[in-house]
Design an enzyme around this catalytic site. Structure first.
Site, PDB file in Angstrom:
ATOM      1  N   ASN A 124       0.851  -1.178   0.000  1.00 44.36           N
ATOM      2  CA  ASN A 124       0.000   0.000   0.000  1.00 44.36           C
ATOM      3  C   ASN A 124       0.893   1.237   0.000  1.00 44.36           C
ATOM      4  OD1 ASN A 124       0.815   0.489   2.717  1.00 44.36           O
ATOM      5  ND2 ASN A 124      -0.896  -0.716   3.502  1.00 44.36           N
ATOM      6  N   LYS A 166       1.592   3.535   2.254  1.00 43.54           N
ATOM      7  CA  LYS A 166       2.445   3.662   3.446  1.00 43.54           C
ATOM      8  C   LYS A 166       3.619   2.697   3.371  1.00 43.54           C
ATOM      9  CE  LYS A 166       2.193   3.295   8.522  1.00 43.54           C
ATOM     10  NZ  LYS A 166       2.973   2.058   8.736  1.00 43.54           N
ATOM     11  N   GLU A 167       3.353   1.465   2.970  1.00 44.55           N
ATOM     12  CA  GLU A 167       4.431   0.476   2.857  1.00 44.55           C
ATOM     13  C   GLU A 167       5.426   0.847   1.765  1.00 44.55           C
ATOM     14  OE1 GLU A 167       1.692  -3.326   4.340  1.00 44.55           O
ATOM     15  OE2 GLU A 167       1.849  -2.803   2.217  1.00 44.55           O
ATOM     16  N   ASP A 196      -6.021  -8.622   0.935  1.00 49.02           N
ATOM     17  CA  ASP A 196      -6.080 -10.067   0.679  1.00 49.02           C
ATOM     18  C   ASP A 196      -6.876 -10.353  -0.594  1.00 49.02           C
ATOM     19  OD1 ASP A 196      -4.795 -10.333   3.136  1.00 49.02           O
ATOM     20  OD2 ASP A 196      -6.662 -10.683   4.227  1.00 49.02           O
TER      21      ASP A 196
END
Length: 339
Positions: A207, A209-210, A281
């Site tokens: 995402n 942020k990651e 997921d």
């Protein structure tokens, strides 16, 4: 390149012929709901009169549940404890017809369980039961052996990394190399800040942020992030090559970056978000099935984007069904015709 409607039709038609091996951190998601009309005299907290308890597969197990609900065959590889939550998780997996032959038990640890307490549709608190101690080498050797057997009959593999210990650097390196040897595509939902751990996978799906955290953890000057994600993504690509990057951006949609190709930005397709739990997921499940049947990453990402829109329209962890995908795709096609 075939159109999205044809790609979705092929996806729904061919999914039952695809075997998806999901490897990662398995969890049980527990939902305890009821009404809260009083404050406890013991502390300033609400008292919830429990009316319902619900249990669903979580983490990597939810990836497998999504793959199965979309029509594919799913096998789950990971670790559970020998406890009540482990029994419940296996019961839920069996009920969904998910293969468990690569699931290893460890009597020395608890099954990871996330328990959410809700009242009037609002989450009050969440309890996490987990043991983050390193896995014994003998257990990891057993898991590797079972994954090798399962991978030999799979058409695609997913690494679902929730940073709970299964997807260690050595294990990821072995699994991705073994999949490459067998020409099995690999989709990664990452948690490690070092995305190079997953180098060689077909696509990595952080995402926003990651993605920022991954860039900050790599050597070299990092491009400044303004309104445009592209410079940062193209800075990351050589560092994870030959893997592609699909950045999920919440209400801003998704962005696909492949080496040597023009970036593709897909807008979010949902008007009202009920709950984002487990949407990642759903994304990797749909991507994996699409790649398993031979669709390119562009079409695979579009299908994953539709699946994500369905998932976030539900409360709690949700496995998106094939009929929901079909209905969502039909609505999208109808909206395109009327524009």
């Amino acid at each position: 390149m075939i159109g999205l409607s044809e790609a979705m039709a092929r996806f729904l038609d061919k999914a039952p012929s695809i075997g998806v091996l999901v490897v990662g951190d398995c969890m049980l998601d527990a939902y305890v709901s009821g009404a809260a009309s009083r404050i406890s005299p013991e502390a300033p907290v609400p008292i919830v009169n429990v009316s319902r308890r619900r249990y669903v597969p979580g983490g990597a197990a939810n990836v497998a549940a999504n793959a199965r609900a979309m029509g594919a065959h799913a096998t789950l590889a990971g670790v559970t404890g020998v406890d009540e939550s482990g029994v419940r998780l296996r019961q839920e997996l069996e009920r969904r017809d998910i293969g468990m032959e690569a699931l290893v038990e460890d009597a020395a640890r608890a099954t990871i369980t996330k328990t959410r307490i809700t009242a009037a549709g609002q989450q009050i608190v969440r309890f996490d039961d987990e043991d983050l101690a390193p896995f014994p080498p003998s257990l990891m050797a057993e898991l590797q052996s079972r994954c090798a057997a399962a991978l030999s009959s799979a058409q695609v593999c997913v690494i679902s990394d929730y940073a709970k210990g299964v997807a260690s650097d050595p294990f990821c390196r072995w699994l991705i190399d073994e999949a490459a040897r067998l020409k099995v595509p690999v989709v990664v939902d990452p948690k490690s800040r070092d995305l190079s751990r997953y180098r060689g996978a077909s696509v990595i799906t952080p995402n926003l942020k990651e993605t920022l955290e991954a860039a900050a953890g790599l050597p070299g000057p990092v491009p400044a992030l303004g309104a445009d994600l592209d410079p940062l993504a193209h800075w990351l690509l050589p560092r994870i090559a030959p893997s592609a990057l699909l950045v999920t951006r919440g209400e801003a949609g998704m962005s696909l970056f492949e080496n040597g190709k023009q970036e593709i930005h897909l807008p979010a397709l949902v008007n009202e978000v009920a709950d984002v739990t487990g949407a990642g997921d759903t994304v990797v499940s749909a991507l994996a099935i699409a790649l398993g049947i031979g669709l390119n990453l562009h079409r695979a990402a579009e299908i994953a984007n539709i699946a994500a829109a369905v998932a976030v329209g539900h409360h709690g962890t949700w496995a998106v069904r094939a009929d929901e995908l079909q209905e969502a795709a039909a609505r999208l096609a109808e909206a395109a015709r009327t524009c």
